[in-house]
Motif scaffolding. Sequence first.
Motif, PDB file in Angstrom:
ATOM      1  N   LYS A   1       9.770  -0.872  -4.733  1.00 34.49           N
ATOM      2  CA  LYS A   1       8.805  -1.471  -4.119  1.00 34.49           C
ATOM      3  C   LYS A   1       7.585  -2.034  -5.096  1.00 34.49           C
TER       4      LYS A   1
ATOM      5  N   GLN B   1      12.031   9.393  -4.308  1.00 33.18           N
ATOM      6  CA  GLN B   1      10.608   9.118  -3.980  1.00 33.18           C
ATOM      7  C   GLN B   1      10.222   7.886  -4.989  1.00 33.18           C
TER       8      GLN B   1
ATOM      9  N   LYS C   1       0.916  -0.983  -0.069  1.00 34.49           N
ATOM     10  CA  LYS C   1       0.095   0.243   0.023  1.00 34.49           C
ATOM     11  C   LYS C   1       0.881   1.148  -0.075  1.00 34.49           C
ATOM     12  N   PRO C   2       0.505   2.167  -0.718  1.00 34.48           N
ATOM     13  CA  PRO C   2       1.521   3.489  -0.713  1.00 34.48           C
ATOM     14  C   PRO C   2       1.170   4.328   0.377  1.00 34.48           C
ATOM     15  N   THR C   3       2.249   4.987   0.731  1.00 30.57           N
ATOM     16  CA  THR C   3       2.508   5.735   1.873  1.00 30.57           C
ATOM     17  C   THR C   3       1.699   7.135   1.333  1.00 30.57           C
ATOM     18  N   PRO C   4       1.258   8.227   2.086  1.00 25.20           N
ATOM     19  CA  PRO C   4       0.725   9.549   1.694  1.00 25.20           C
ATOM     20  C   PRO C   4       1.610  10.170   0.690  1.00 25.20           C
TER      21      PRO C   4
ATOM     22  N   GLU D   1       3.801   8.727  -1.455  1.00 23.52           N
ATOM     23  CA  GLU D   1       3.613   8.106  -2.625  1.00 23.52           C
ATOM     24  C   GLU D   1       2.309   8.018  -3.374  1.00 23.52           C
TER      25      GLU D   1
END
Length: 127
Positions: free
Chosen positions: A55, A48, A6-9, A11
């Motif tokens: 990932k 990023q 799951k992507p971070t904020p 990302e």
Amino acid sequence: MNSPPKPTPAELEMLRLLYELGPATAKQVHAAALAARPELTYANVLRQLQVMHGKGIVTRDESARAHVYAPAQEQASIQTSLLKDLIQKAFAGSGKALVLAALRGGHVTARERAEISALLGEDRLPD
């Protein structure tokens, strides 16, 4: 094949820009990001995107001098995955509770409410 994490904020912000731009270089993503975040440096955007590539969240075309990044999944697929997670964690698995919270919380415009009502009246909500 396992799905990407799951992507971070941060990302999610990069993904949102890539969905708007289409496949893009780090320079193009940085230029688009500056409107909302003028403090964001090119080096931060590049790093990023590199982390996201590692990932499996984005793909990278290395055929040209400037690498081109693109989301690894369709926007709807990521949204569905994040929504399922939110429903489980915040609404005890109830989609109805999520919808009611959105409707009551002022997160839906009058126009959106009318569209939702029309869909419900026609019983043709998308699956």
